[in-house]
Motif scaffolding. Structure first.
Motif, PDB file in Angstrom:
ATOM      1  N   THR A  28      -1.331   5.272  -1.235  1.00 54.65           N
ATOM      2  CA  THR A  28       0.117   5.125  -1.081  1.00 54.65           C
ATOM      3  C   THR A  28       0.692   4.003  -1.940  1.00 54.65           C
ATOM      4  O   THR A  28       1.900   3.881  -2.072  1.00 54.65           O
ATOM      5  N   GLU A  80      -3.568   0.725  -1.789  1.00 52.30           N
ATOM      6  CA  GLU A  80      -3.357   0.872  -0.356  1.00 52.30           C
ATOM      7  C   GLU A  80      -3.594   2.339  -0.033  1.00 52.30           C
ATOM      8  O   GLU A  80      -3.051   3.210  -0.698  1.00 52.30           O
ATOM      9  N   SER A 105      -3.619   5.380   3.052  1.00 54.51           N
ATOM     10  CA  SER A 105      -3.038   5.655   4.365  1.00 54.51           C
ATOM     11  C   SER A 105      -3.511   7.013   4.853  1.00 54.51           C
ATOM     12  O   SER A 105      -3.757   7.910   4.051  1.00 54.51           O
ATOM     13  N   VAL A 113       1.085   8.226   7.473  1.00 57.22           N
ATOM     14  CA  VAL A 113       1.390   7.786   8.833  1.00 57.22           C
ATOM     15  C   VAL A 113       1.516   6.268   8.845  1.00 57.22           C
ATOM     16  O   VAL A 113       0.587   5.559   8.435  1.00 57.22           O
ATOM     17  N   GLU A 114       2.672   5.789   9.317  1.00 50.48           N
ATOM     18  CA  GLU A 114       2.953   4.356   9.368  1.00 50.48           C
ATOM     19  C   GLU A 114       1.906   3.669  10.262  1.00 50.48           C
ATOM     20  O   GLU A 114       1.542   4.183  11.311  1.00 50.48           O
ATOM     21  N   GLY A 115       1.426   2.549   9.808  1.00 52.63           N
ATOM     22  CA  GLY A 115       0.473   1.798  10.630  1.00 52.63           C
ATOM     23  C   GLY A 115      -0.991   2.080  10.290  1.00 52.63           C
ATOM     24  O   GLY A 115      -1.885   1.425  10.800  1.00 52.63           O
ATOM     25  N   THR A 116      -1.227   3.090   9.430  1.00 64.17           N
ATOM     26  CA  THR A 116      -2.621   3.411   9.096  1.00 64.17           C
ATOM     27  C   THR A 116      -3.027   2.819   7.752  1.00 64.17           C
ATOM     28  O   THR A 116      -4.142   3.034   7.294  1.00 64.17           O
ATOM     29  N   GLN A 117      -2.116   2.069   7.112  1.00 65.42           N
ATOM     30  CA  GLN A 117      -2.400   1.550   5.777  1.00 65.42           C
ATOM     31  C   GLN A 117      -3.586   0.595   5.780  1.00 65.42           C
ATOM     32  O   GLN A 117      -3.794  -0.141   6.743  1.00 65.42           O
TER      33      GLN A 117
END
Ligand SMILES: Cc1cc2nc3c(=O)[nH]c(=O)nc-3n(C[C@H](O)[C@H](O)[C@H](O)COP(=O)(O)OP(=O)(O)OC[C@H]3O[C@@H](n4cnc5c(N)ncnc54)[C@H](O)[C@@H]3O)c2cc1C
Ligand code: SF4
Lengths: 115, 412
Positions: B213, B225, B227, B236-240
């Motif tokens: 990402t 990064e 994700s 998905v937000e928070g999986t980075q």
């Protein structure tokens, strides 16, 4: 202990579970045919791979692809690779010519192309 | 200048097509190749795994190419090297260019065997700067195997198709560390044997349903990064997670190389990216045939060569007897099917048995490929496992009437 082995003999690619203890196979599940069993036994006792790499040939200023003419024990691949990288190639070389005899037992390193 | 059969491209498909055309009685056959030697992409594929079907042996790419090139030499088929076919008309007037300049060749039949190219980097969009160290996987293959140049020390690979997998092993063997292979789909499109022998053998992690990402680094890549993605392939937000690396390889797919087809006005298939062909592998322009990766992307060089043998035979027959008008039926890719080649089959071929190459659109377990004419099922191919990465080849034989529809019937 359980070892996960994927059979690569045919496109089915069965995921097998091999149960073992003290170097002995206790059970095998997941194979769809007998070839899977043979594959798993071989993978467990003598995993081996053909080694392929390239060598720089100074006289031609280009890379020569080479390979082992038979599979080499998996745990000796990197050691063999170091030995292979030390080969000095003097052209002309023909496809199939032996460049290093007797690596990791009775395997040879051969040229993959003419140069 | 003229020739009976002109083959564009000297890879495994072009060589097999030229040999077969000569053996089938074409008076003169000419191969035009833009590189300085025969072999095509195989010259850079130094790993083994080629030739099991055709030669019954596991050869490396250069060995496979070398065996064919020897046969081309023995058959005394002329090759023009360092020569590019720049354009072509529907009348099979082929314009070639090399250091001597440009020349036109009138061909009785043309076989397109131009291979494929990697999807460009623009095909995927990753935010972040554009530092050095981002390569396509095929470029890295060429750099390491043909130029002896290592592009980096720590790599992340995006895409788990066969080229990505093969390069994970090559980089590792040549001394780099491959931190991860990310695959946006929930499955790998690579051959299972490559997952085992290129990743598992070297404990390289494969993250399914993951993508890159962000790319970090100003002049040189310093990290990426990655994700996780949801079922719509959205990050998905928070999986980075940050992975330090100096090299990013993109292995995001191949597309048939088909500029020439455009010049000649050949009708294309959006699904395969190659020309639309009939069972003789003849495109919409009579006398122009296509085979190998320029027709549709093949998993194995052997299959590209085998297909090319048919193209060669048919091109020779075309030169000798001219075109053959015959009623043709359409092969439609229905539910669950990614693509079908050929896209048209003649009544005659169907009566004798015609080969179809099928790719499914997504993986299926315990499913069947069902071929129908109207409501009538003419063939069912059952398989415990169907994946888009592995092409299904089957023979269709039927003397009925109507177009054909290919569908997946999943029993679950
Ligand atoms: C990284 C990688 C790994 C692979 N691994 C395997 C494997 O393990 N086993 C296996 O069996 N297969 C493997 N394959 C697949 C195999 O290499 C291909 O299926 C096969 O090479 C396709 O042959 P082709 O002749 O259609 O195309 P190519 O080999 O690409 O040949 C096309 C030729 O056409 C020439 N050309 C193109 N346009 C023109 C023009 N306008 N004028 C003149 N010449 C032109 C090109 O220079 C090239 O030489 C792999 C492929 C890649 C990329
Ligand atoms: S176990 Fe049998 S069916 Fe399964 S992958 Fe191996 S050879 Fe194929």
């Amino acid at each position: 202990m359980i070892k996960k082995i994927t059979c690569t003999t045919c496109p089915m690619g069965c995921d097998m579970l091999l149960e073992h203890e003290d170097g002995k196979i206790l059970s095998l599940t997941g194979n769809r045919c007998a070839r899977g069993k043979a594959y798993a036994e071989n993978e467990f006792f003598h995993p081996a791979r053909v080694l392929t790499t390239v060598l720089y040939v100074k006289a031609c200023d280009s890379m020569l692809p080479v390979r082992s003419d038979r599979p080499i024990p998996k745990d000796r691949l990197f050691e063999c690779l170091r030995a292979v990288k030390g080969i000095r190639v003097v052209p002309p070389v023909h496809r199939g010519d032996i460049l290093y005899a007797g690596i990791a037992g009775d395997a040879n390193i051969i040229a993959s192309a003419d140069m | 200048m003229g020739t009976d059969v002109l083959v564009v491209g000297g890879g495994p498909a072009g060589m097999a097509a030229a040999l077969s055309a000569a053996q089938s009685g074409a008076g003169s056959v000419l191969i035009v190749e833009r590189n300085e030697r025969l072999g095509g992409i195989l010259n850079q594929c130094i790993h083994n795994g080629f030739g099991l079907t055709l030669f019954g042996k596991e050869l490396t790419g250069p060995e496979y190419a070398g065996r064919y090139a020897d046969q081309i030499g023995q058959a005394e088929i002329p090759c023009l090297f360092n020569t590019t076919v720049v354009s072509m008309t529907g009348n099979k007037e082929v314009l070639i260019r090399n250091t001597d300049g440009e020349r036109q060749i009138e061909a009785g039949a043309v076989i397109l065997a131009t291979g494929c190219r990697e999807r460009p980097r623009g095909a995927i969009s990753i935010p972040g700067s554009r530092p050095a160290g981002v390569y396509s996987a095929g470029t890295v293959q060429k750099l390491i195997n043909c130029c002896g140049y290592m592009p980096g020390k720590r790599a992340v690979i995006l895409g788990s198709g066969d080229i990505g997998l093969i390069m994970a092993r090559r980089l590792t063997l040549e001394g780099a560390h491959v931190e991860a292979v990310c695959e946006i789909m929930p499955y790998s499109s690579g051959l299972k044997r490559n997952i085992v022998q290129c990743l598992e053998d070297y404990d390289i992690p494969l993250y399914l349903s993951h993508t890159v990402t962000r790319i970090f680094g100003r002049e040189r890549v310093e990290g990426v990064e990655i994700s996780g993605v949801d079922e719509h392939l959205a990050p998905v937000e928070g999986t980075q997670r940050f992975i330090e690396c100096d090299t990013l390889l993109l292995s995001v797919g191949l597309i048939p190389e088909n500029e020439l087809a455009g010049y000649a006005g050949i009708v294309m298939d959006a699904k395969t990216g190659g020309p639309l062909v009939n069972d003789r592998l003849e495109t919409s322009v009579p006398g122009i045939f296509a085979c190998g990766n320029s027709l549709h992307v093949h998993d194995l060089a052997d299959f590209a060569s085998l297909e090319a043998v048919e193209a060669g035979k048919n091109a020779a027959a075309y030169v000798k007897a001219g075109g053959e008008a015959c009623q043709e039926f359409e092969c439609r890719a229905g539910n669950g099917i990614g693509s079908v080649v050929p896209q048209r089959m003649s009544a005659k071929a169907l009566a004798e048995g015609a080969t179809a190459y099928i790719r499914v659109g997504r993986p299926f377990e315990n499913a069947s490929i069902v071929i129908k004419r109207g409501d009538r099922v003419i063939r069912t191919v059952r398989s415990p496992r169907l994946t888009p990465g592995e092409m299904v080849k089957t023979v269709v034989r039927d003397s009925g009437d109507g177009d054909l529809t290919f569908e997946v019937d999943s029993h679950d």
